[in-house]
Design an enzyme around this catalytic site. Structure first.
Site, PDB file in Angstrom:
ATOM      1  N   GLY A   1      25.586  39.558  27.682  1.00 51.39           N
ATOM      2  CA  GLY A   1      26.952  39.137  28.007  1.00 51.39           C
ATOM      3  C   GLY A   1      27.377  37.942  27.190  1.00 51.39           C
TER       4      GLY A   1
ATOM      5  N   GLY B   1      30.344  36.278  27.323  1.00 51.51           N
ATOM      6  CA  GLY B   1      31.556  35.663  27.880  1.00 51.51           C
ATOM      7  C   GLY B   1      31.370  34.163  27.978  1.00 51.51           C
ATOM      8  CG  PHE B   2      34.342  31.556  29.884  1.00 50.57           C
ATOM      9  CD1 PHE B   2      34.879  30.509  29.149  1.00 50.57           C
ATOM     10  CD2 PHE B   2      35.192  32.547  30.341  1.00 50.57           C
ATOM     11  CE1 PHE B   2      36.231  30.451  28.868  1.00 50.57           C
ATOM     12  CE2 PHE B   2      36.550  32.504  30.069  1.00 50.57           C
ATOM     13  CZ  PHE B   2      37.073  31.454  29.339  1.00 50.57           C
TER      14      PHE B   2
ATOM     15  CG  ASP C   1      33.231  36.145  36.825  1.00 49.02           C
ATOM     16  OD1 ASP C   1      33.219  34.944  37.182  1.00 49.02           O
ATOM     17  OD2 ASP C   1      34.262  36.734  36.444  1.00 49.02           O
TER      18      ASP C   1
ATOM     19  CD  GLU D   1      47.810  32.906  35.997  1.00 54.07           C
ATOM     20  OE1 GLU D   1      46.891  33.655  35.644  1.00 54.07           O
ATOM     21  OE2 GLU D   1      47.856  31.701  35.708  1.00 54.07           O
TER      22      GLU D   1
HETATM   23  C1  LIG Z   1      42.989  38.273  34.639  1.00 59.22           C
HETATM   24  C2  LIG Z   1      42.054  37.117  34.856  1.00 59.22           C
HETATM   25  C3  LIG Z   1      42.559  35.809  34.858  1.00 59.22           C
HETATM   26  C4  LIG Z   1      41.708  34.727  35.048  1.00 59.22           C
HETATM   27  N1  LIG Z   1      42.206  33.444  35.027  1.00 59.22           N
HETATM   28  C5  LIG Z   1      41.372  32.393  35.150  1.00 59.22           C
HETATM   29  C6  LIG Z   1      41.854  31.055  35.048  1.00 59.22           C
HETATM   30  O1  LIG Z   1      43.058  30.836  34.897  1.00 59.22           O
HETATM   31  N2  LIG Z   1      40.965  30.038  35.143  1.00 59.22           N
HETATM   32  C7  LIG Z   1      39.615  30.260  35.306  1.00 59.22           C
HETATM   33  O2  LIG Z   1      38.830  29.306  35.367  1.00 59.22           O
HETATM   34  N3  LIG Z   1      39.130  31.511  35.400  1.00 59.22           N
HETATM   35  C8  LIG Z   1      39.969  32.576  35.324  1.00 59.22           C
HETATM   36  N4  LIG Z   1      39.485  33.851  35.413  1.00 59.22           N
HETATM   37  C9  LIG Z   1      38.047  34.045  35.656  1.00 59.22           C
HETATM   38  C10 LIG Z   1      37.225  33.893  34.378  1.00 59.22           C
HETATM   39  O3  LIG Z   1      37.833  34.577  33.320  1.00 59.22           O
HETATM   40  C11 LIG Z   1      35.843  34.420  34.651  1.00 59.22           C
HETATM   41  O4  LIG Z   1      35.318  33.711  35.747  1.00 59.22           O
HETATM   42  C12 LIG Z   1      34.928  34.260  33.440  1.00 59.22           C
HETATM   43  O5  LIG Z   1      35.392  35.034  32.372  1.00 59.22           O
HETATM   44  C13 LIG Z   1      33.502  34.650  33.788  1.00 59.22           C
HETATM   45  O6  LIG Z   1      32.717  34.462  32.675  1.00 59.22           O
HETATM   46  P1  LIG Z   1      31.399  35.337  32.480  1.00 59.22           P
HETATM   47  O7  LIG Z   1      30.770  34.842  31.238  1.00 59.22           O
HETATM   48  O8  LIG Z   1      30.612  35.352  33.724  1.00 59.22           O
HETATM   49  O9  LIG Z   1      31.931  36.819  32.315  1.00 59.22           O
HETATM   50  P2  LIG Z   1      32.878  37.445  31.211  1.00 59.22           P
HETATM   51  O10 LIG Z   1      33.722  36.418  30.577  1.00 59.22           O
HETATM   52  O11 LIG Z   1      33.519  38.604  31.874  1.00 59.22           O
HETATM   53  O12 LIG Z   1      31.844  37.962  30.123  1.00 59.22           O
HETATM   54  C14 LIG Z   1      30.941  38.990  30.410  1.00 59.22           C
HETATM   55  C15 LIG Z   1      30.583  39.679  29.117  1.00 59.22           C
HETATM   56  O13 LIG Z   1      29.552  40.612  29.386  1.00 59.22           O
HETATM   57  C16 LIG Z   1      29.778  41.776  28.625  1.00 59.22           C
HETATM   58  N5  LIG Z   1      29.089  42.884  29.289  1.00 59.22           N
HETATM   59  C17 LIG Z   1      29.296  43.359  30.533  1.00 59.22           C
HETATM   60  N6  LIG Z   1      28.461  44.375  30.811  1.00 59.22           N
HETATM   61  C18 LIG Z   1      27.700  44.537  29.706  1.00 59.22           C
HETATM   62  C19 LIG Z   1      26.653  45.450  29.375  1.00 59.22           C
HETATM   63  N7  LIG Z   1      26.222  46.369  30.237  1.00 59.22           N
HETATM   64  N8  LIG Z   1      26.095  45.375  28.145  1.00 59.22           N
HETATM   65  C20 LIG Z   1      26.538  44.443  27.260  1.00 59.22           C
HETATM   66  N9  LIG Z   1      27.530  43.553  27.520  1.00 59.22           N
HETATM   67  C21 LIG Z   1      28.084  43.596  28.729  1.00 59.22           C
HETATM   68  C22 LIG Z   1      31.287  41.914  28.598  1.00 59.22           C
HETATM   69  O14 LIG Z   1      31.710  42.666  27.476  1.00 59.22           O
HETATM   70  C23 LIG Z   1      31.740  40.460  28.527  1.00 59.22           C
HETATM   71  O15 LIG Z   1      31.970  40.043  27.210  1.00 59.22           O
HETATM   72  C24 LIG Z   1      40.324  34.950  35.239  1.00 59.22           C
HETATM   73  C25 LIG Z   1      39.823  36.260  35.241  1.00 59.22           C
HETATM   74  C26 LIG Z   1      40.674  37.326  35.043  1.00 59.22           C
HETATM   75  C27 LIG Z   1      40.135  38.717  35.042  1.00 59.22           C
END
Ligand SMILES: Cc1cc2nc3c(=O)[nH]c(=O)nc-3n(C[C@H](O)[C@H](O)[C@H](O)COP(=O)(O)OP(=O)(O)OC[C@H]3O[C@@H](n4cnc5c(N)ncnc54)[C@H](O)[C@@H]3O)c2cc1C
Length: 433
Positions: free
Chosen positions: A14, A16-17, A303, A173
């Site tokens: 993953g 992401g953030f 997440d 939003e």
């Molecule tokens: C529409 C929306 C608006 C938001 N607005 C806000 C805001 O204003 N402020 C705030 O703080 N937060 C906000 N959030 C929440 C924030 O975006 C998430 O909490 C954050 O992105 C979580 O980060 P993460 O790294 O856990 O997951 P993600 O950013 O979702 O990254 C997960 C990564 O894992 C990858 N992945 C998933 N499954 C697999 C797999 N099987 N194999 C390989 N790769 C995989 C995905 O492609 C992705 O790139 C918002 C969320 C959404 C959906």
């Protein structure tokens, strides 16, 4: 002083953030990292609704992962979807059967929409969780407008009705941005369409919008949406979504071809295939140091995880939580390598904000929240997002340009580039549903 550990290998799933923050923190110790994501970019979810409403272009909110690590020689980026995790062997396997292993594993695969078994939601509603989702929704919004412009009879069939399921930050939003698009940007482009007849509905089972925000912010959001002509249905759920309508729990229905799903999230599918019993929301329960009980060397952040907050309850699914937790997982791994006790993760809450539309936002800062509303909150919103996006280098420029255009009502990318999602079968009706 940073101690270097080049002989340690970490696999992160993953980008992401959480995953990116973890990889960067490990890179500082020269720990070898393999960062695997099914996309070759990191997406900035907080601005997806801007892409969905044509206010930002897709590349403005996506940052190539390889570019982010071009100055970190110990981090390898792989584009692959993982569908199997062996937490004991600490290996992950791609859908094509390739296996990657390391001394440590970090699961940071994020979340996916939760339709809570609502009939028709998966088939007919547009979620907003990935860049792809945002582009599909934008194509549908503009296609429905094009179709109605061509054939005014479609107005009676709900062509100008837009239904947003969920009154949390995503729903509010999106509804606010749709209202600004329809009220202020489109009238000059669709001169034959009676856009004043367009209706945006927000449907939420709870008794308030923006649950989790302070009373003042919630009241402001309700008023700002009402001023934009958005109809809010509280205490109401979507019982069913069909090809041409949303059936509500009060027995009424809304004819529409555009339903946005902001109704809830659950952990990414991967959480179910990593050998642990899923916790709330299908997420992986982690300890205060981001480790998973009974699985030494395996961590989860962002997440995909239930991360305990100061009161023991899980922290919310927020970008700021994911970012800080990703860094904390890296700190735990470094402590393991150095034979030190792992530090507990302490989330530093910097506040929450939501944008309701042009010159209207709510921002809450501090423990006893200081609430900003209106233009001041809008400007803070712009400042915070420009800052967060500044990691996305030139993209921050896009946001500043966008902020300017937004205030001057000139922007909207109305290209329909996803014809498959845009195409509407107007002959399909579900009378009597
Ligand atoms: C529409 C929306 C608006 C938001 N607005 C806000 C805001 O204003 N402020 C705030 O703080 N937060 C906000 N959030 C929440 C924030 O975006 C998430 O909490 C954050 O992105 C979580 O980060 P993460 O790294 O856990 O997951 P993600 O950013 O979702 O990254 C997960 C990564 O894992 C990858 N992945 C998933 N499954 C697999 C797999 N099987 N194999 C390989 N790769 C995989 C995905 O492609 C992705 O790139 C918002 C969320 C959404 C959906």
């Amino acid at each position: 002083v940073l101690v270097k550990h080049p002989s340690t290998d970490v696999v992160i799933v993953g980008g992401g953030f959480a995953g990116v923050a973890c990889a960067k923190a490990l890179a500082a110790h020269e720990i070898a990292v393999t960062l695997i994501d099914k996309h070759n970019y990191q997406q900035f979810q907080p601005l997806l609704y801007q892409v969905a409403t044509g206010m930002l272009a897709a590349p403005d909110v996506a940052r190539p992962l390889r570019g982010q690590f071009s100055h970190h020689p110990t981090v390898k980026v792989k584009e692959a979807e993982i569908d199997k995790v062996d937490p004991v062997a600490k290996t992950v396997t791609t859908v094509d059967g390739l296996t990657f292993g390391g001394d440590y594993l970090v699961l940071a695969a994020g979340a996916q929409p939760n339709f809570f078994g609502t009939p028709g939601a998966e088939e007919f509603a547009f979620p907003l969780y990935s860049l792809d989702d945002a582009e599909l929704l934008r194509s549908r919004v503009f296609q429905v407008l094009e179709d109605a412009d061509l054939d005014p009879r479609l107005l009676e069939r709900g062509a100008l009705n837009f239904v947003v399921i969920g009154g949390g930050a995503t729903g509010v939003e999106t509804a606010g941005a749709l209202a600004d698009l329809i009220n202020e940007v489109l009238p000059r482009r669709f001169r034959d369409l009676p856009l004043h007849d367009a209706r945006i509905h927000v449907v939420d089972l709870g008794d308030t919008l923006l649950n989790g925000f302070a009373d003042e912010s919630r009241a402001y959001a309700a008023k700002a949406l009402e001023e934009r002509g958005v109809h809010v249905h509280l205490g109401t759920s979507a019982k069913e979504i069909t090809a041409d309508r949303v059936v509500l729990s009060d027995g009424s229905h809304i004819l529409t071809r555009t339903v946005v799903w902001g109704g809830g999230l659950q952990a990414a599918e991967l959480a179910g295939s990593c050998g642990v019993v899923p916790g709330k929301g299908g997420r992986i329960d982690v300890e205060a140091d981001l480790s998973i009980a009974g699985l030494p060397g395996v961590y989860a952040a962002g997440d995909v995880a239930n991360i305990p907050g100061p009161d023991g309850r899980p922290l919310p699914q927020l970008g700021s939580v994911a970012l800080q937790a990703g860094t904390a997982a890296a700190r735990s791994i470094v402590a393991d390598v150095e034979g030190r006790p792992r530090p507990a993760f302490q989330y530093r809450d910097k506040g929450i904000m939501a944008m309701i539309g042009r010159r209207a936002a709510v921002a809450q800062v501090g423990k006893r929240p200081h609430v900003l509303t209106g233009r001041l909150a809008f400007l803070s919103w712009l400042g915070v997002h420009a800052y967060l996006l500044s990691g996305f280098r030139e993209r921050a420029d896009a946001l500043v340009a966008w902020g300017w255009d937004y205030l001057s009502k000139s922007r909207a990318t109305s290209v329909i580039d996803r014809p498959s999602a845009a195409r509407i079968d107007w002959s399909r009706v579900d009378e009597g549903s």
